[in-house]
Design an enzyme around this catalytic site. Sequence first.
Site, PDB file in Angstrom:
ATOM      1  N   ARG A  51      49.377  77.912  53.468  1.00 41.76           N
ATOM      2  CA  ARG A  51      48.236  77.003  53.399  1.00 41.76           C
ATOM      3  C   ARG A  51      48.538  75.602  53.927  1.00 41.76           C
ATOM      4  O   ARG A  51      47.762  75.056  54.716  1.00 41.76           O
ATOM      5  CB  ARG A  51      47.748  76.843  51.947  1.00 41.76           C
ATOM      6  N   THR A  52      49.618  75.012  53.486  1.00 44.83           N
ATOM      7  CA  THR A  52      49.814  73.586  53.793  1.00 44.83           C
ATOM      8  C   THR A  52      50.028  73.382  55.291  1.00 44.83           C
ATOM      9  O   THR A  52      49.437  72.490  55.901  1.00 44.83           O
ATOM     10  CB  THR A  52      50.992  73.021  52.977  1.00 44.83           C
ATOM     11  N   LYS A  80      71.671  73.421  63.164  1.00 48.04           N
ATOM     12  CA  LYS A  80      72.929  72.995  63.821  1.00 48.04           C
ATOM     13  C   LYS A  80      73.489  71.757  63.132  1.00 48.04           C
ATOM     14  O   LYS A  80      74.467  71.176  63.595  1.00 48.04           O
ATOM     15  CB  LYS A  80      72.660  72.658  65.290  1.00 48.04           C
ATOM     16  N   ARG A 101      57.511  69.344  55.161  1.00 43.85           N
ATOM     17  CA  ARG A 101      57.879  70.005  53.894  1.00 43.85           C
ATOM     18  C   ARG A 101      59.380  70.214  53.914  1.00 43.85           C
ATOM     19  O   ARG A 101      59.944  70.632  54.937  1.00 43.85           O
ATOM     20  CB  ARG A 101      57.163  71.349  53.753  1.00 43.85           C
ATOM     21  N   HIS A 129      53.565  66.877  45.820  1.00 39.42           N
ATOM     22  CA  HIS A 129      52.813  67.610  46.855  1.00 39.42           C
ATOM     23  C   HIS A 129      51.449  66.921  46.979  1.00 39.42           C
ATOM     24  O   HIS A 129      50.421  67.432  46.543  1.00 39.42           O
ATOM     25  CB  HIS A 129      52.667  69.065  46.433  1.00 39.42           C
TER      26      HIS A 129
HETATM   27  N1   CP Z   1      49.594  75.407  47.996  1.00 45.65           N
HETATM   28  C1   CP Z   1      50.620  75.505  48.852  1.00 45.65           C
HETATM   29  O1   CP Z   1      51.411  74.580  48.984  1.00 45.65           O
HETATM   30  O2   CP Z   1      50.689  76.687  49.534  1.00 45.65           O
HETATM   31  P1   CP Z   1      51.729  77.022  50.670  1.00 45.65           P
HETATM   32  O3   CP Z   1      53.100  77.077  50.025  1.00 45.65           O
HETATM   33  O4   CP Z   1      51.298  78.337  51.230  1.00 45.65           O
HETATM   34  O5   CP Z   1      51.691  75.904  51.671  1.00 45.65           O
END
Ligand code: CP
Length: 306
Positions: A51-52, A80, A101, A129
């Site tokens: 999703r993110t 590396k 991320r 998040h």
């Molecule tokens: N909600 C969320 O962070 O989903 P993903 O890990 O799929 O990005």
Amino acid sequence: MRHLMSPLDLSVEELDNLLDLAQDIEASPQKYAHACEGKKLATLFYEPSTRTRLSHEAAMLNLGGSVLGFSSADSSSASKGESVSDTIRTVSCYADICAMRHPKEGAPMVACQHSSIPVINAGDGGHQHPTQTLTDLLTIRNVKSRLDNLTIGLCGDLKFGRTVHSLINALVRYTGIRFILISPEELRLPEYIRHDVLDRNHIEYKEVVRLEDAMPDLDILYMTRVQKERFFNEEDYVRMKDFYILDKEKMKLAPEDMYVLHPLPRVNEISVDVDDDPRAAYFRQVQYGVYVRMALILTLLDIHVD
Ligand code: CP
């Protein structure tokens, strides 16, 4: 130049403006279809995501921009030994904005200190998040028509669940918010959040183990998955993973206007037979995630559409 590391990087007024913008985008997407023409978003994902990453990419594409990036550390020069600071200096030469991320808490913060483009924290370890929080706030505002005077049940892995940590930080700034923290003892909300965030802001909360005990009192139930990737051993994860399973029977205990949110992915914690319940809002939440990230990209790039 602005970055988004935590929901607290936005004042309540800015947050409300951003949610208003997301709602306008939902109502009139064509108005924004060319807003980011010529702009590029880089997605730098050192940890798995569906999703993110894809919602950031969809957001930029919906705005008429382009996307580039990597979806795992293995497919980048991190494998590396390249540092986050060198990576972001490099990516700053290619893109106008990036979403990162990383499994290590604070890695996106390191990136923004060496970046010449806005950096969005797309999840750092068990820490924060913030774009999920924006999604959650937009969803709550849409289903309940308000962000104040709500009783919110947070259920599952409150120890490692970064979405819960970010959401608490954001919601304590609204009036009349009460939390019911539903978790087994081992997965309680960390003490630093209970004391530094809840107690310091005089937020009413209680901790319970049984989901059934909380259901009748809730306006929102925010379910979370047990975060397998943050456990030190498999045995503990297996013992905890099915501690909560929300099913049709438990939904009978909830008010008619209590909505269920989940940041997803789900594993077993919400039975698929709940999906048809009109109070199941977690797939609507996914859709709101695109609008809110479109609003965020416009805000961080300081692009205004009349
Ligand atoms: N909600 C969320 O962070 O989903 P993903 O890990 O799929 O990005």
